[in-house]
Scaffold this active site. Sequence first.
Site, PDB file in Angstrom:
ATOM      1  N   LYS A   1       0.940  -1.266   0.074  1.00 32.36           N
ATOM      2  CA  LYS A   1       0.030  -0.041  -0.130  1.00 32.36           C
ATOM      3  C   LYS A   1       0.978   1.232   0.114  1.00 32.36           C
ATOM      4  O   LYS A   1       2.180   1.121  -0.035  1.00 32.36           O
ATOM      5  CB  LYS A   1      -0.969  -0.204   1.219  1.00 32.36           C
ATOM      6  CG  LYS A   1      -1.955  -1.180   1.166  1.00 32.36           C
ATOM      7  CD  LYS A   1      -2.574  -1.133  -0.002  1.00 32.36           C
ATOM      8  CE  LYS A   1      -3.886  -2.163  -0.175  1.00 32.36           C
ATOM      9  NZ  LYS A   1      -3.917  -3.490   0.046  1.00 32.36           N
TER      10      LYS A   1
HETATM   11  C1  LIG Z   1      -5.274  -4.492   0.515  1.00 26.01           C
HETATM   12  C2  LIG Z   1      -6.534  -4.351   0.803  1.00 26.01           C
HETATM   13  C3  LIG Z   1      -7.522  -5.251   1.722  1.00 26.01           C
HETATM   14  C4  LIG Z   1      -6.641  -5.861   2.703  1.00 26.01           C
HETATM   15  O1  LIG Z   1      -5.705  -5.357   3.623  1.00 26.01           O
HETATM   16  P1  LIG Z   1      -4.697  -6.223   4.444  1.00 26.01           P
HETATM   17  O2  LIG Z   1      -3.880  -5.145   5.248  1.00 26.01           O
HETATM   18  O3  LIG Z   1      -3.659  -6.604   3.473  1.00 26.01           O
HETATM   19  O4  LIG Z   1      -5.185  -6.971   5.191  1.00 26.01           O
HETATM   20  C5  LIG Z   1      -8.698  -4.966   1.756  1.00 26.01           C
HETATM   21  N1  LIG Z   1      -9.362  -4.146   0.940  1.00 26.01           N
HETATM   22  C6  LIG Z   1      -8.904  -3.748  -0.026  1.00 26.01           C
HETATM   23  C7  LIG Z   1      -9.715  -2.961  -1.313  1.00 26.01           C
HETATM   24  C8  LIG Z   1      -7.468  -3.681  -0.449  1.00 26.01           C
HETATM   25  O5  LIG Z   1      -6.642  -3.354  -1.231  1.00 26.01           O
END
Ligand SMILES: *Cc1c(COP(=O)(O)O)cnc(C)c1O
Length: 448
Positions: free
Chosen positions: A212
């Site tokens: 992210k």
């Molecule tokens: C990355 C992501 C998640 C999950 O997040 P994690 O921190 O990897 O558990 C959920 N929803 C969306 C849209 C994402 O891009």
Amino acid sequence: MTIATPTRPALALQGGTPQRRVPFPLRRTMGEAEKRAVMEVMDSDNLSTFFGSPGAQWLGGPKVRAFERKWADIYGFRHAISVNSWTTGLQTAVGAVGIGPGDEVIVSPYTMSASATAILFYGGIPVFADVDPTTFNLSAETIAPRITARTKAIMVVHIFGQAADMDPIMALARRHGLKVIEDAAQAPGVHYKGRPVGAIGDVGGFSLNYHKHIHTGEGGMLVTNDDRVAQRCQMIRNHAENLVEALQVEDLDNMIGSNYRLTELQAAIGIAQLDRLDDLVAHRQRLARHFGEQLAGLPGLTPAPEVPGAGHAYYVYPMTYDASVTGVPRARFIEAVNAELPKADHWDQVGLSGGYVRPLYLSPVYQRRVALGSQGFPWNQNPGIDYDYTKGICPAVERLHEHTLLLTPLIREPMTLSDVDDLAAAIRKVMSHLDDLRQPDAATANAA
Ligand SMILES: *Cc1c(COP(=O)(O)O)cnc(C)c1O
């Protein structure tokens, strides 16, 4: 038989010189500030001071609290609550707004699987609504037909970093008494009509996994402007069952907790990372705008839209591709563009790709309608109601899955405008050779 002229170099796929050979730069996410922050925590020997019981420590240690306060203050949220992933953050949000067995929650099928499974963990039933083909997000128009007497909430995902059109969604939700959760995993720092996404609805938040915009290795951050929802999130994160008496909590629905706590090390990294967020988003916006300008007017290719009032963090840069205009199948087009680019030795260098995810309802959990145990839970909570997860229920999503082109690492830092020029040039080069790609035999003969 025609011979390629020098003014029109052959496609790399057909033996020509690639548009670019120099590898794209690799992303570095951790700097001196993060290293210093980690060492400070190491020296304190205080890796987590959470206690899962009443007392001063149930809300965590100094770094966790400082990280939460800093996030809330920068973006103007009343509360920020850190968690050990955004997957657990979504579950916490679903529990905090009071979803229980048999409750329907409307969600997009064009998202990471956890947006929908978070609903299942509380026995809620995901009801998939189609998306707006321009923004790739749920809209009030697509949500409205899915509302029933059992609907309790809407899970809005700001997919790829594009803010959903929240005002009509909130108006619809309030009219029907529905809670709104925002999965803003891909949209930190994004604003919708001047308001930061994440807490325009009842509760929402961000992922802090390695891929992210900013990260703590793994992690997540819930945000809300509602004091009661904030406390319920804090309790679900940390053994609510042990806290309800001391905190004199009256609403005991979903008040069993788990351990979704972030460590002091991660929080210290997060505090340093937060200083980078706005610049990262601004940089991606510059790259995206520049890229979009260079692709304008190419037949069969629609760059990511810029929606007035609704920001975009460009976690992914989406385009739509129309093979009926170009005459070249998407997979062949992708192959030809990537052949013009340096070989990707690392995920950070991956070129053009197709699709995003298959519509979630086509995966086995929905096809079988069994999430927990083997007896059909939670669908068996609403006997006689036939939840439809067949192909065709969300036609726009199904079309997008087949027509979308995505750029993921190549539209991010540390890419520069000149890297993006090469990328756009590669796409334009392939677009000027569609004839060759339509006639693979003749083209191969030319190249030979
Ligand atoms: C990355 C992501 C998640 C999950 O997040 P994690 O921190 O990897 O558990 C959920 N929803 C969306 C849209 C994402 O891009």
